[in-house]
Write an enzyme that holds these catalytic residues in place. Sequence first.
Site, PDB file in Angstrom:
ATOM      1  N   GLU A 247       0.444  -1.453   0.179  1.00 13.75           N
ATOM      2  CA  GLU A 247       0.228   0.015   0.107  1.00 13.75           C
ATOM      3  C   GLU A 247       0.596   0.794  -0.287  1.00 13.75           C
ATOM      4  O   GLU A 247       0.953   2.044   1.073  1.00 13.75           O
ATOM      5  CB  GLU A 247      -1.075   0.007   1.062  1.00 13.75           C
ATOM      6  CG  GLU A 247      -1.434  -0.902   1.473  1.00 13.75           C
ATOM      7  CD  GLU A 247      -2.960  -0.829   2.080  1.00 13.75           C
ATOM      8  OE1 GLU A 247      -2.492  -0.267   2.756  1.00 13.75           O
ATOM      9  OE2 GLU A 247      -3.896  -2.152   2.188  1.00 13.75           O
TER      10      GLU A 247
ATOM     11  N   ASN B 210       2.409  -5.125  -3.581  1.00 11.36           N
ATOM     12  CA  ASN B 210       0.978  -5.035  -3.336  1.00 11.36           C
ATOM     13  C   ASN B 210       0.635  -3.823  -2.580  1.00 11.36           C
ATOM     14  O   ASN B 210       0.603  -2.887  -2.043  1.00 11.36           O
ATOM     15  CB  ASN B 210       0.747  -5.671  -1.973  1.00 11.36           C
ATOM     16  CG  ASN B 210      -0.678  -6.591  -1.963  1.00 11.36           C
ATOM     17  OD1 ASN B 210      -0.939  -7.497  -2.795  1.00 11.36           O
ATOM     18  ND2 ASN B 210      -1.283  -7.002  -0.524  1.00 11.36           N
TER      19      ASN B 210
ATOM     20  N   HIS C 284      -9.980  -6.136  -2.951  1.00 11.20           N
ATOM     21  CA  HIS C 284     -10.527  -5.819  -2.108  1.00 11.20           C
ATOM     22  C   HIS C 284     -11.521  -5.305  -2.648  1.00 11.20           C
ATOM     23  O   HIS C 284     -12.024  -3.750  -2.794  1.00 11.20           O
ATOM     24  CB  HIS C 284     -10.556  -4.946  -0.503  1.00 11.20           C
ATOM     25  CG  HIS C 284      -9.534  -5.782  -0.131  1.00 11.20           C
ATOM     26  ND1 HIS C 284     -10.020  -6.983   0.501  1.00 11.20           N
ATOM     27  CD2 HIS C 284      -8.049  -5.901   0.537  1.00 11.20           C
ATOM     28  CE1 HIS C 284      -8.491  -7.602   0.730  1.00 11.20           C
ATOM     29  NE2 HIS C 284      -7.178  -6.357   1.247  1.00 11.20           N
TER      30      HIS C 284
ATOM     31  N   GLU D 272      -5.509 -10.211  -2.879  1.00  8.20           N
ATOM     32  CA  GLU D 272      -6.809 -10.697  -1.003  1.00  8.20           C
ATOM     33  C   GLU D 272      -8.061 -10.294  -1.557  1.00  8.20           C
ATOM     34  O   GLU D 272      -8.352  -9.887  -0.501  1.00  8.20           O
ATOM     35  CB  GLU D 272      -6.419  -8.952  -0.245  1.00  8.20           C
ATOM     36  CG  GLU D 272      -5.077  -8.986   0.645  1.00  8.20           C
ATOM     37  CD  GLU D 272      -4.049  -8.095   1.048  1.00  8.20           C
ATOM     38  OE1 GLU D 272      -5.256  -7.555   2.314  1.00  8.20           O
ATOM     39  OE2 GLU D 272      -2.921  -7.508   1.454  1.00  8.20           O
TER      40      GLU D 272
ATOM     41  N   ASP E  20     -11.856 -10.619  -2.015  1.00 13.26           N
ATOM     42  CA  ASP E  20     -13.486 -10.607  -1.513  1.00 13.26           C
ATOM     43  C   ASP E  20     -14.061  -9.571  -2.204  1.00 13.26           C
ATOM     44  O   ASP E  20     -13.508  -8.476  -2.523  1.00 13.26           O
ATOM     45  CB  ASP E  20     -13.351 -10.428   0.419  1.00 13.26           C
ATOM     46  CG  ASP E  20     -12.513  -8.710   0.587  1.00 13.26           C
ATOM     47  OD1 ASP E  20     -12.340  -8.257   0.063  1.00 13.26           O
ATOM     48  OD2 ASP E  20     -12.078  -8.834   1.571  1.00 13.26           O
TER      49      ASP E  20
END
Length: 501
Positions: free
Chosen positions: A157, A217, A257, A288, A290
């Site tokens: 990030e 990432n 996400h 990650e 979702d």
Amino acid sequence: MTSDLRQRKKAARIALPTAVLLLIGSAVVVQSSAPAAAAETTLRAAAAKAGLFFGVAASPNRLYPIVGQEFSQLTPENDMKPDRIATSSGGLQNTSGADTLVNHAQSNNMLVRGHTLVWHSQAGALQGASQATLNTFIGNAINRWGSRIAYWDVVNEALEDNNTGRRRNQWPHTMNRDANGDGDFFDAGDTDVIRDSFIRAKQVVQAGGLTTKLCINDYDVDGLTVQGGTPNRKADALYDIVRNYRQYIDCVGFQAHFNDNPNSIITNDLQANIQRFADLGVEVHITELDIDDDLSNNDIGTGQAENYRKVVRACLNVAQCTGITVWGISDSESWRSSERGLLFTGGNGSYQKKAAYHAVLDELNKGRNPTAPPTTPPVTPTVPPTTPPVDPTTPPPPTTPPNPTTGCSATVSLDSWTGGFVATVRVTAGSAPISGWSVQLTLPSGASVTNTWNANRTGTSGTVRFSNVSYNGSVNAGQYTEFGFQGVGTATGLTPVCTAS
Ligand code: XIL
């Protein structure tokens, strides 16, 4: 991310009849494609067939059997973050949770993603640390688990929210200094925590002869555009970082996400964005995943299962997209439980598959770049092909003797620890390009392979044969490709024999 989170509660959008229809649909596909190979029944097996890993974020208190059954890769959800394991001088502490996860992954033949070394959040005792302290931590963390960690998120990030394309101005990114403000961090007087952390990580990996790959990432970097067709400046900024520091960066993670934030919906250009990173020569992972089940309001998809299918398909269609990781097992145990974004419901080891699970499994089972199955069996030609008549006046075509410098050669490098090892095998083409290869080697007695990447494998002990997967069979003259395997026991004196096709 928390600012992005939507708290809207809605009735579940994936109604039971939809799930049932999906199940019936996949049953029909299986029947009509018989006698083709049976579809795999777990995510990890279906993914392995397609040449990628399918992973999950996990914590030591949630290591239920499903983890090893369904998933082939594990990311510690919180146990390898600086606030858990770093001391203020860059040493390690409280590594028992991380150790448990690494051991569990190893005994279930799962790859591990280390997560994460340099991050503005959950920085713990490293809050405000100097680059020198960060470097100490990077060395300690990488060396503790060595090649048992297949991928490390070195920087997480790094970029700002709201599609500005700028770097974050938060710890530790205040160590960024672009002295003349030209956006390039290589001028005299510049400091760059991203570059410097990767340089350090690469040094550690090389000094230790480790096979660990180093990743960057981030989130909201998924599409080439964001909602409304605006260019995704955050993705562009990530792309520039990877291009500029390519020599230290091996892989890129899209957190994925997906929620109702306009910057984090699933756009049609996800695959094209994965492809442009792949074209830089790095592996791409969905790290990650979702998907908010409200996303169907905002996205061009019609529901969560279909959105999952789209993401999996985008990855499968790019050969260098080598893994997908979901951020938890079940909705109720997720960091975003209100969004019901995962593949299972239930909890405490007892889980039920959602429509999204079946969609992912079905899509994985189709493999990479599927072509529509033929509806009628191929027609056998009634006239067998004949060899053209030989003209006695034409001299026979010259037969080219096999060129001894074509073909391929292979070398192995080993990283061993008590009771186990990781081998990296380099396959080098001779003086002509090759379009496929296989490598045979014999393991000493007591050694066996537990896990393989970037190759298909036959056998686990004694004589073991590896062959190329879809994306690494073609190697240009004098160039090389690498595959690896992990094993138990001791592997010394391996003599690989390479055969090209
Ligand atoms: C999250 C975890 O899932 C939570 O349990 C924790 O409280 C906060 O962090 N991006 C990342 C992950 O890289 O590490 C975050 O994980 C989710 C967002």
